[in-house]
Design a protein around this motif. Structure first.
Motif, short mmCIF file in Angstrom:
data_model
loop_
_atom_site.label_atom_id
_atom_site.label_comp_id
_atom_site.label_asym_id
_atom_site.label_seq_id
_atom_site.Cartn_x
_atom_site.Cartn_y
_atom_site.Cartn_z
N LYS A 16 9.21 -6.07 0.65
CA LYS A 16 10.54 -5.56 1.06
C LYS A 16 10.96 -6.06 2.45
O LYS A 16 11.92 -6.09 2.78
CB LYS A 16 10.58 -4.11 0.89
CG LYS A 16 9.74 -3.25 1.87
CD LYS A 16 9.63 -1.75 1.29
CE LYS A 16 8.39 -1.08 1.96
NZ LYS A 16 8.39 -1.27 3.39
N SER A 34 11.96 0.39 9.70
CA SER A 34 11.56 1.56 10.04
C SER A 34 10.23 1.69 10.20
O SER A 34 9.64 2.63 11.07
CB SER A 34 12.20 2.61 8.98
OG SER A 34 11.73 2.51 7.87
N GLY A 35 9.51 1.04 9.39
CA GLY A 35 7.80 0.75 9.44
C GLY A 35 7.54 0.59 10.86
O GLY A 35 6.44 1.35 11.26
N ARG A 39 4.78 2.49 13.28
CA ARG A 39 3.72 1.62 13.80
C ARG A 39 3.73 1.80 15.09
O ARG A 39 2.70 1.64 15.85
CB ARG A 39 3.78 0.28 13.32
CG ARG A 39 3.44 -0.06 12.18
CD ARG A 39 3.57 -1.46 11.53
NE ARG A 39 3.44 -1.83 10.10
CZ ARG A 39 2.13 -1.98 9.82
NH1 ARG A 39 1.19 -2.69 10.63
NH2 ARG A 39 2.06 -2.35 8.33
N SER A 100 0.52 5.50 8.98
CA SER A 100 0.81 6.29 7.71
C SER A 100 0.21 7.59 8.08
O SER A 100 0.90 8.95 7.67
CB SER A 100 0.08 5.71 6.65
OG SER A 100 -0.98 6.34 6.34
N ALA A 103 3.03 9.19 10.20
CA ALA A 103 4.08 9.44 9.52
C ALA A 103 4.12 10.60 8.53
O ALA A 103 5.13 11.24 7.98
CB ALA A 103 4.23 8.18 8.69
N ARG A 109 8.63 12.50 11.80
CA ARG A 109 9.76 12.00 10.97
C ARG A 109 11.24 12.58 11.62
O ARG A 109 12.01 11.71 11.63
CB ARG A 109 9.58 12.46 9.81
CG ARG A 109 8.11 11.97 9.11
CD ARG A 109 8.29 12.00 7.44
NE ARG A 109 9.13 10.94 7.09
CZ ARG A 109 8.30 9.66 6.70
NH1 ARG A 109 7.38 9.30 7.02
NH2 ARG A 109 9.31 8.78 6.51
N ARG A 130 10.45 3.52 3.64
CA ARG A 130 9.83 4.45 2.35
C ARG A 130 11.01 5.56 2.01
O ARG A 130 10.80 5.99 0.82
CB ARG A 130 8.41 5.25 2.83
CG ARG A 130 7.60 4.40 3.37
CD ARG A 130 6.83 3.23 2.32
NE ARG A 130 5.64 2.89 2.73
CZ ARG A 130 5.57 1.98 3.32
NH1 ARG A 130 6.56 1.23 3.96
NH2 ARG A 130 4.29 1.30 3.68
N ASP A 131 11.61 5.96 2.92
CA ASP A 131 12.45 7.20 2.69
C ASP A 131 13.91 6.95 3.02
O ASP A 131 14.81 7.87 3.20
CB ASP A 131 12.06 8.41 3.36
CG ASP A 131 12.06 8.18 4.79
OD1 ASP A 131 12.03 7.06 5.28
OD2 ASP A 131 12.16 9.13 5.71
N MET A 132 14.37 5.58 3.21
CA MET A 132 15.68 5.15 3.46
C MET A 132 16.69 5.81 2.73
O MET A 132 17.54 6.33 3.10
CB MET A 132 15.83 3.58 3.56
CG MET A 132 14.77 2.91 4.58
SD MET A 132 15.29 3.40 6.29
CE MET A 132 14.11 4.61 6.45
N ARG A 180 -3.35 4.10 1.39
CA ARG A 180 -1.97 4.17 1.91
C ARG A 180 -1.15 4.64 1.13
O ARG A 180 -0.11 5.62 1.36
CB ARG A 180 -1.66 3.04 2.86
CG ARG A 180 -0.66 3.22 3.61
CD ARG A 180 -1.16 2.53 5.18
NE ARG A 180 -1.23 1.10 5.23
CZ ARG A 180 -0.02 0.35 5.41
NH1 ARG A 180 0.96 0.85 5.60
NH2 ARG A 180 -0.29 -1.08 5.52
N ASP A 184 1.10 8.07 1.52
CA ASP A 184 2.46 8.12 1.36
C ASP A 184 3.17 8.79 0.32
O ASP A 184 4.34 9.40 0.56
CB ASP A 184 2.96 6.43 1.61
CG ASP A 184 2.77 5.70 2.86
OD1 ASP A 184 2.25 6.47 3.54
OD2 ASP A 184 2.93 4.63 3.19
N ARG A 187 2.33 13.16 0.52
CA ARG A 187 2.65 13.83 1.70
C ARG A 187 3.94 14.84 1.13
O ARG A 187 4.60 14.20 0.27
CB ARG A 187 3.08 13.09 2.88
CG ARG A 187 4.34 12.18 2.77
CD ARG A 187 4.64 11.58 3.98
NE ARG A 187 5.65 10.54 3.85
CZ ARG A 187 5.80 9.36 4.04
NH1 ARG A 187 4.74 8.68 4.93
NH2 ARG A 187 6.91 8.51 4.06
#
Ligand code: C5P
Length: 223
Positions: A16, A34-35, A39, A100, A103, A109, A130-132, A180, A184, A187
Motif C-alpha cells: 500500500k 500515516s504509518g 513510527r 505498533s 499505536a 491515536r 490502517r484506519d484511514m 504485528r 493491529d 487492538r
C-alpha cells in the motif's frame, strides 16, 4: 468545498505504501503516510527512553511532535524529527514494532487525528494506513483495502530491506509480521479491518502496475 480522499488501508507489506505514493503522483494529489507518524512517535519515544506503555507521556509526545515533511534540493521527500533528517532508522523492523505498540494507545491515536486530517488539500489526498477509511476519513468517496498473503508480504519486506542495504531474515520477518498483524487487528481502538464500503484488493499475485490500474479504474467509476 470538501477535498476528495482515496484511502488505502491494509497490513504491512501489502504494497500500500508504494501504491499510494504512485497513485498520488499520478493524480497530482497530496500523500499521507500515516504509518510514518506512528513510527515518528515511536522513534522520538525510543530516543527519549520513554517506556512504550506510558500512555500519558506518549500522548503528550504525540501532541507536541516536531515533525516536518519536505522536499530536498533534488526534489526528494525527506522527514525531519526535532529539526533533524531521519532516514533509514524510521523503516527498521524495530521502529515498526515500537510503532505498533504506541499505536495501540487510544490517546496517541487521538493526538494524531487532527494532524492527519490537516493533510487534506486541493485537489485531493491519498491516505495510506490502517484506519484511514474507518476512522480518519470515514466519508472518503473511495476506500481500498489492500491485502496479500503473509508469506508474500514477508518476501516483499525482505527484498525492500535488502535493497536499502539493511539486514533482514525471512523467518524473523514472518514472525514479526504475524505479531504485528495480531496486535493491529486485535487492538480495542481503530483495529485493522476493511471499512464496510471498501473495495478489497488481494495483491498476492499482482504487480504494482496491475494494482494501480485497478484502483484508478475504481476511482473513475466512483468519481
Ligand atoms: O505502515 P507502517 O508499517 O509504517 O505502520 C507502522 C505501524 O503503525 C503499524 O504496524 C500500525 O501499528 C501503526 N499504524 C496504525 N494506524 C495507521 C498507520 C500505522 O496503527 N493509520
Amino acid at each position: 468545498m470538501s477535498v476528495p480522499v482515496i484511502t488505502i488501508d491494509g497490513p504491512g507489506g501489502s504494497g500500500k505504501g508504494t501504491v499510494s505514493r504512485l497513485l498520488a503522483e499520478r493524480l497530482g494529489w497530496s500523500f499521507l503516510d500515516s504509518g510514518a507518524l506512528y513510527r515518528l512517535v515511536a522513534l522520538a519515544a525510543l530516543r527519549r527512553e520513554l517506556p512504550l506503555d506510558d500512555a500519558d507521556a506518549l500522548a503528550e509526545l504525540a501532541r507536541g511532535l516536531d515533525v516536518r515533511f519536505e522536499l530536498d534540493g533534488a526534489g526528494e521527500s525527506r522527514t525531519l524529527l526535532d529539526g533533524e533528517v531521519v532516514a533509514s532508522e524510521l523503516r527498521t523492523e524495530a521502529c515498526g514494532e515500537a510503532a505498533s505498540r504506541v499505536a495501540a494507545i487510544p490517546a496517541v491515536r487521538e493526538a494524531l487525528l487532527a494532524r492527519q486530517r490537516d493533510f487534506q488539500s486541493p485537489p485531493g489526498l491519498v491516505a495510506d494506513g490502517r484506519d484511514m477509511g474507518t476512522v480518519v476519513f470515514p466519508h472518503a468517496p473511495l476506500k481500498i483495502f489492500l491485502t496479500a498473503s503473509r508469506e508474500e508480504r514477508a518476501r516483499r519486506r525482505f527484498k525492500q530491506l535488502k535493497e536499502q542495504g539493511l539486514s533482514a531474515n525471512l523467518q524473523n520477518l514472518l514472525r514479526e509480521l504475524a505479531e504485528r498483524d495480531r496486535r493491529d487487528s486485535e487492538r480495542a481502538v481503530a483495529p485493522l479491518r476493511p471499512a464496510e464500503d471498501a473495495l478489497e484488493v488481494d495483491s498476492t499475485d499482482m504487480g504494482i502496475d496491475a494494482v494501480l490500474t485497478e484502483i484508478v479504474q475504481a476511482a473513475r467509476q466512483r468519481g
